[in-house]
Design a protein around this motif. Sequence first.
Motif, PDB file in Angstrom:
ATOM      1  N   VAL A 116       1.047  -1.275  -0.083  1.00  0.00           N
ATOM      2  CA  VAL A 116      -0.063   0.089   0.026  1.00  0.00           C
ATOM      3  C   VAL A 116       0.943   1.267   0.144  1.00  0.00           C
ATOM      4  CG1 VAL A 116      -0.241  -0.008   2.529  1.00  0.00           C
ATOM      5  CG2 VAL A 116      -2.125   1.056   1.055  1.00  0.00           C
ATOM      6  N   ASN A 117       0.489   2.206  -0.694  1.00  0.00           N
ATOM      7  CA  ASN A 117       1.111   3.529  -0.923  1.00  0.00           C
ATOM      8  C   ASN A 117       0.096   4.708  -0.270  1.00  0.00           C
ATOM      9  OD1 ASN A 117       3.082   5.127  -1.190  1.00  0.00           O
ATOM     10  ND2 ASN A 117       2.971   5.411  -3.508  1.00  0.00           N
ATOM     11  N   THR A 118       0.589   5.696  -0.082  1.00  0.00           N
ATOM     12  CA  THR A 118      -0.165   7.016   0.305  1.00  0.00           C
ATOM     13  C   THR A 118       0.200   7.987  -0.546  1.00  0.00           C
ATOM     14  OG1 THR A 118       0.017   6.313   2.527  1.00  0.00           O
ATOM     15  CG2 THR A 118      -0.739   8.569   2.079  1.00  0.00           C
ATOM     16  N   GLN A 119      -1.110   8.465  -1.171  1.00  0.00           N
ATOM     17  CA  GLN A 119      -0.864   9.691  -1.940  1.00  0.00           C
ATOM     18  C   GLN A 119      -1.802  10.940  -1.616  1.00  0.00           C
ATOM     19  OE1 GLN A 119      -2.937   7.985  -5.578  1.00  0.00           O
ATOM     20  NE2 GLN A 119      -1.289   7.562  -6.408  1.00  0.00           N
ATOM     21  N   VAL A 120      -1.042  12.262  -1.705  1.00  0.00           N
ATOM     22  CA  VAL A 120      -1.742  13.398  -1.082  1.00  0.00           C
ATOM     23  C   VAL A 120      -2.496  13.955  -2.400  1.00  0.00           C
ATOM     24  CG1 VAL A 120      -1.003  15.481  -0.039  1.00  0.00           C
ATOM     25  CG2 VAL A 120       0.430  13.590   0.189  1.00  0.00           C
ATOM     26  N   LEU A 121      -3.945  13.890  -2.163  1.00  0.00           N
ATOM     27  CA  LEU A 121      -4.661  14.718  -3.075  1.00  0.00           C
ATOM     28  C   LEU A 121      -4.899  15.930  -2.624  1.00  0.00           C
ATOM     29  CD1 LEU A 121      -6.988  11.656  -3.993  1.00  0.00           C
ATOM     30  CD2 LEU A 121      -4.748  12.471  -4.924  1.00  0.00           C
ATOM     31  N   ARG A 122      -4.745  16.774  -3.670  1.00  0.00           N
ATOM     32  CA  ARG A 122      -4.892  18.508  -3.222  1.00  0.00           C
ATOM     33  C   ARG A 122      -6.090  19.044  -3.778  1.00  0.00           C
ATOM     34  NH1 ARG A 122      -0.866  23.224  -5.075  1.00  0.00           N
ATOM     35  NH2 ARG A 122      -1.507  24.883  -3.629  1.00  0.00           N
ATOM     36  N   ASN A 123      -6.825  19.747  -3.085  1.00  0.00           N
ATOM     37  CA  ASN A 123      -7.874  20.986  -3.610  1.00  0.00           C
ATOM     38  C   ASN A 123      -8.014  22.097  -3.038  1.00  0.00           C
ATOM     39  OD1 ASN A 123     -10.137  21.648  -5.424  1.00  0.00           O
ATOM     40  ND2 ASN A 123     -11.078  19.392  -5.071  1.00  0.00           N
ATOM     41  N   VAL A 124      -7.899  23.189  -4.112  1.00  0.00           N
ATOM     42  CA  VAL A 124      -8.268  24.593  -3.368  1.00  0.00           C
ATOM     43  C   VAL A 124      -9.738  24.682  -3.431  1.00  0.00           C
ATOM     44  CG1 VAL A 124      -7.534  26.747  -3.797  1.00  0.00           C
ATOM     45  CG2 VAL A 124      -5.957  25.220  -4.168  1.00  0.00           C
ATOM     46  N   VAL A 125     -10.379  24.750  -2.373  1.00  0.00           N
ATOM     47  CA  VAL A 125     -11.801  25.119  -2.259  1.00  0.00           C
ATOM     48  C   VAL A 125     -11.997  26.478  -2.382  1.00  0.00           C
ATOM     49  CG1 VAL A 125     -13.642  24.405  -0.695  1.00  0.00           C
ATOM     50  CG2 VAL A 125     -11.640  23.155  -0.958  1.00  0.00           C
ATOM     51  N   GLU A 126     -12.980  26.623  -3.298  1.00  0.00           N
ATOM     52  CA  GLU A 126     -13.365  28.232  -3.483  1.00  0.00           C
ATOM     53  C   GLU A 126     -14.566  28.142  -3.110  1.00  0.00           C
ATOM     54  OE1 GLU A 126     -11.573  29.844  -7.296  1.00  0.00           O
ATOM     55  OE2 GLU A 126     -11.304  27.593  -7.800  1.00  0.00           O
ATOM     56  N   PRO A 127     -15.167  29.197  -1.974  1.00  0.00           N
ATOM     57  CA  PRO A 127     -16.433  29.051  -1.492  1.00  0.00           C
ATOM     58  C   PRO A 127     -17.535  29.352  -2.638  1.00  0.00           C
ATOM     59  CG  PRO A 127     -14.833  29.842  -0.092  1.00  0.00           C
ATOM     60  CD  PRO A 127     -14.219  29.530  -1.133  1.00  0.00           C
TER      61      PRO A 127
END
Length: 444
Positions: free
Chosen positions: A341-352
């Motif tokens: 198992v590997n871990t990934q970092v999923l990024r999102n910039v949330v714009e309200p």
Amino acid sequence: MDRSVAVRLMERFGSTSAENRRVFYDKMRSEGVALSQLPIVPRPAGAGGGETPSAAQLRQWFLWRLAPSSTAYHISGALRLEGVLDVSALWASFAALVERHESLRTVFRADAEGRVEQHIFAAMPIEAPLIDLGEVAEAEREGRMRERAQAICDLPFDLTQGPLLRVAVIRTGEKEHVLVVVMHHIVSDGWSMQIIVEEFVAQYRARLRGEAAALEPLPIQYADYAAWQRNWLEAGEKERQLSYWRGQLGAEHPVLQLPTDHPRKAEGGYRAGRYAVEAPARLIAALQRRAQAEEATLFMALLAGLQALLHRYAGESDIRVGVPIANRHRAETEGVVGFFVNTQVLRNVVEPRRSFSHLLRRTREAALGAQAHQDLPFEQLVEALQPDRNLGTNPLFQVMFNHQRQDRRALQDLPGLRLTELSLGDQGAQFELAVDSVEDSDGR
């Protein structure tokens, strides 16, 4: 490419120098040959001692050295067995599992220079206590059983001595037993636990018939995969995938500050509390329709919802969530017990002011990009990006989201036995918050 030719190429690739491997890698890339088109081959005959662990295993060694008594990286499960149990067949089944999978007879030791090596033994007996609670008052038996099961799960592992698989049977009645299985994460993962359950069922059935289980030989062992992964990354695949992750995550790595009602501990050691809820079928059906409209999956919709929730509670826009992936996209690895198992970092910039559909599209794009660059170990990503480090904060993300599809057919009843899962108590926390969603085969 003919498979026999590909196998010979990979055997030469594994035995040549690092410089020649880079030349080989560049040539394959220039000819449009992808990593997935070439097989993973076994190590040379006689290998098995003093080998380099995988990057993920090295991180587990480091975490164990920091906190050798922590249970945060114990993988445990329990089954309630109702009916007539053949204890000798049970132990023979687990002995066969240990013989079949090298990971279950592996230990880790540092040499004189501090380099960590994995040592694979030809044989390793497992601890096999039978704990009889038949003399305990019936009213107290369930509670005592849970106490003993939890104690078995919480007992620290010594990675230098092993075994790193622990099995126990607790007898609570003439036809009532509880099977407890615990492994250290350095030799196993969630997928591996499923393999062990399925193969245990096959082995036990065969032994009751006085036969050997008809299991297909494993094409490779975990140490073969670790050597293959290390060679490919060093040859140039690391730079290719790291380039994507640098662009995706940038140079700044903010720490998500969720509001808490107590100050955080400086050392970051916590016991995990667990809370469960079953989502209504109508809600899940609506989520699936919404996801399909955006050409996304239920996992992506749930992740986007979690990112929006974290944004609302933390008041931050740059939301990064850790997502574990099975990392078994190679046919050779599907039936092997080990730490894939590997871990990934999923990024999102949330714009309200943006819609949820916009957020979901961004989540989908990040998930698909991560899937195409899933071979870079998380440990090497951390090393390359060099975020600020302290014991109280996980690097690059503080919240984990894990979505799994669960198939209960592995828990098929055995001759004379009915099997049901048994939930055990809490263990050490790996992250500040972990959200696990489980999608059953019946759609729940």
